[in-house]
Design a protein around this motif. Structure first.
Motif, PDB file in Angstrom:
ATOM      1  N   ARG A   1       0.880  -1.181   0.000  1.00  0.00           N
ATOM      2  CA  ARG A   1       0.000   0.000   0.000  1.00  0.00           C
ATOM      3  C   ARG A   1       0.907   1.218   0.000  1.00  0.00           C
ATOM      4  NH1 ARG A   1      -5.623  -0.627   2.335  1.00  0.00           N
ATOM      5  NH2 ARG A   1      -5.357   1.608   2.442  1.00  0.00           N
ATOM      6  N   GLU A   2       0.778   2.046  -1.030  1.00  0.00           N
ATOM      7  CA  GLU A   2       1.606   3.246  -1.146  1.00  0.00           C
ATOM      8  C   GLU A   2       0.778   4.490  -0.831  1.00  0.00           C
ATOM      9  OE1 GLU A   2       4.710   1.786  -4.600  1.00  0.00           O
ATOM     10  OE2 GLU A   2       3.458   3.535  -4.971  1.00  0.00           O
ATOM     11  N   TYR A   3       1.360   5.343   0.007  1.00  0.00           N
ATOM     12  CA  TYR A   3       0.706   6.585   0.418  1.00  0.00           C
ATOM     13  C   TYR A   3       1.544   7.766  -0.060  1.00  0.00           C
ATOM     14  CZ  TYR A   3      -1.640   3.527   3.772  1.00  0.00           C
ATOM     15  OH  TYR A   3      -2.365   2.529   4.365  1.00  0.00           O
TER      16      TYR A   3
ATOM     17  N   VAL B   1       4.344  15.861  -4.519  1.00  0.00           N
ATOM     18  CA  VAL B   1       4.691  14.651  -3.768  1.00  0.00           C
ATOM     19  C   VAL B   1       6.110  14.792  -3.219  1.00  0.00           C
ATOM     20  CG1 VAL B   1       5.037  12.154  -3.893  1.00  0.00           C
ATOM     21  CG2 VAL B   1       3.144  13.215  -5.141  1.00  0.00           C
ATOM     22  N   LEU B   2       6.208  14.798  -1.879  1.00  0.00           N
ATOM     23  CA  LEU B   2       7.510  14.849  -1.208  1.00  0.00           C
ATOM     24  C   LEU B   2       8.145  13.471  -1.159  1.00  0.00           C
ATOM     25  CD1 LEU B   2       6.468  16.977   1.876  1.00  0.00           C
ATOM     26  CD2 LEU B   2       7.896  17.719  -0.023  1.00  0.00           C
ATOM     27  N   ALA B   3       7.315  12.479  -0.903  1.00  0.00           N
ATOM     28  CA  ALA B   3       7.775  11.096  -0.744  1.00  0.00           C
ATOM     29  C   ALA B   3       6.582  10.180  -0.924  1.00  0.00           C
ATOM     30  CB  ALA B   3       8.389  10.890   0.636  1.00  0.00           C
ATOM     31  N   VAL B   4       6.866   8.919  -1.130  1.00  0.00           N
ATOM     32  CA  VAL B   4       5.828   7.899  -1.164  1.00  0.00           C
ATOM     33  C   VAL B   4       6.182   6.899  -0.079  1.00  0.00           C
ATOM     34  CG1 VAL B   4       4.727   6.085  -2.518  1.00  0.00           C
ATOM     35  CG2 VAL B   4       5.431   8.214  -3.627  1.00  0.00           C
ATOM     36  N   ALA B   5       5.291   6.743   0.894  1.00  0.00           N
ATOM     37  CA  ALA B   5       5.513   5.778   1.970  1.00  0.00           C
ATOM     38  C   ALA B   5       4.793   4.493   1.610  1.00  0.00           C
ATOM     39  CB  ALA B   5       4.984   6.328   3.292  1.00  0.00           C
ATOM     40  N   ALA B   6       5.445   3.374   1.835  1.00  0.00           N
ATOM     41  CA  ALA B   6       4.862   2.077   1.501  1.00  0.00           C
ATOM     42  C   ALA B   6       4.750   1.234   2.758  1.00  0.00           C
ATOM     43  CB  ALA B   6       5.718   1.362   0.466  1.00  0.00           C
ATOM     44  N   ASP B   7       3.615   0.574   2.890  1.00  0.00           N
ATOM     45  CA  ASP B   7       3.367  -0.380   3.967  1.00  0.00           C
ATOM     46  C   ASP B   7       3.222  -1.740   3.295  1.00  0.00           C
ATOM     47  OD1 ASP B   7       2.713  -1.579   6.362  1.00  0.00           O
ATOM     48  OD2 ASP B   7       0.711  -0.689   6.491  1.00  0.00           O
ATOM     49  N   ASP B   8       4.164  -2.635   3.557  1.00  0.00           N
ATOM     50  CA  ASP B   8       4.244  -3.915   2.853  1.00  0.00           C
ATOM     51  C   ASP B   8       3.885  -5.094   3.755  1.00  0.00           C
ATOM     52  OD1 ASP B   8       5.232  -2.510   0.702  1.00  0.00           O
ATOM     53  OD2 ASP B   8       7.300  -3.201   0.921  1.00  0.00           O
ATOM     54  N   ASN B   9       3.120  -6.017   3.191  1.00  0.00           N
ATOM     55  CA  ASN B   9       2.901  -7.326   3.801  1.00  0.00           C
ATOM     56  C   ASN B   9       3.681  -8.299   2.926  1.00  0.00           C
ATOM     57  OD1 ASN B   9       2.027  -9.569   5.130  1.00  0.00           O
ATOM     58  ND2 ASN B   9      -0.100  -9.402   4.474  1.00  0.00           N
TER      59      ASN B   9
ATOM     60  N   ALA C   1      10.033   4.725   2.929  1.00  0.00           N
ATOM     61  CA  ALA C   1       9.824   5.954   2.180  1.00  0.00           C
ATOM     62  C   ALA C   1      10.518   5.721   0.848  1.00  0.00           C
ATOM     63  CB  ALA C   1      10.424   7.157   2.903  1.00  0.00           C
ATOM     64  N   LEU C   2       9.747   5.572  -0.210  1.00  0.00           N
ATOM     65  CA  LEU C   2      10.336   5.228  -1.512  1.00  0.00           C
ATOM     66  C   LEU C   2      11.129   6.383  -2.101  1.00  0.00           C
ATOM     67  CD1 LEU C   2       7.379   3.195  -2.976  1.00  0.00           C
ATOM     68  CD2 LEU C   2       9.435   2.361  -1.862  1.00  0.00           C
ATOM     69  N   VAL C   3      10.693   7.595  -1.844  1.00  0.00           N
ATOM     70  CA  VAL C   3      11.457   8.782  -2.239  1.00  0.00           C
ATOM     71  C   VAL C   3      11.466   9.675  -1.022  1.00  0.00           C
ATOM     72  CG1 VAL C   3      11.617  10.744  -3.787  1.00  0.00           C
ATOM     73  CG2 VAL C   3      10.709   8.587  -4.626  1.00  0.00           C
ATOM     74  N   GLY C   4      12.628   9.930  -0.459  1.00  0.00           N
ATOM     75  CA  GLY C   4      12.693  10.724   0.756  1.00  0.00           C
ATOM     76  C   GLY C   4      13.558  11.951   0.562  1.00  0.00           C
TER      77      GLY C   4
END
Length: 184
Positions: A123-125, A134-142, A162-165
């Protein structure tokens, strides 16, 4: 996706099962968090039978699904930093010659073969600034991992990154920061 190279910073943290995904809207410089997108990713990891690449901190995988499907080769570039090289997915499961050449000194002529499969529900936020950029994309992975040949399955409850930080979307081109937390 064509050929690409970028630097990646990665730090891993262990948390317990009760850890809740953080409220990213409370992060400095983040004005809002966009609606999440969900992706199914599958990565096949390649190594020599003696796992020489892993012993040298090198990762070689073929990933399908998501925004960055293709071949990925990650090479140590300093403390917590790796250089990630990417090649297009192609139609087969043969390691691209350019990657074979890059790991030749480590593999020493040994065969590069699939050693593990990792399946991820991500899930990418998008984290946005006050202007909506978009500053960054945070991902929550299972994550579920399966060692090939031995059939041992390992379930990793949670990875987040954080895919891009970086400070602004304009600065994001060609750079990636990764921050993980999860069970390993």
């Amino acid at each position: 996706m064509g050929r690409r190279q970028q630097e990646e910073t990665e730090r891993k943290y262990d948390v317990d099962a009760a850890t809740v995904f953080p409220n990213l809207a409370d992060t400095s410089a983040v004005d809002s968090v966009g609606q999440p997108g969900t992706f199914l990713l599958e990565a096949v990891y390649f190594a020599t039978p003696r796992l020489d690449l892993a012993r040298n901190g090198v990762t070689l995988r073929r990933r399908t699904g998501g925004h960055d499907e293709g071949w990925h080769l990650k090479i140590p570039a300093g403390q917590d930093i790796r250089t990630e090289l990417r090649e297009p997915l192609g139609s087969g499961r043969t390691v691209p010659e350019v990657f074979r050449a890059r790991v030749h000194a480590i593999a020493r002529g040994r065969t590069l073969e699939p050693v593990a499969t990792v399946r991820t529900e991500r899930r990418e936020y998008p984290l946005r600034d006050a202007e909506g950029g978009v500053l960054a994309v945070a991902a929550d992975d299972n994550v579920r991992a399966l060692r090939l040949g031995g059939g041992e399955e390992v379930h990793i409850d949670r990875d987040a990154k954080a895919l891009v930080g970086v400070a602004t979307a304009r600065q994001a081109r060609g750079r990636s920061g990764t921050l993980f937390y999860g069970h390993h």
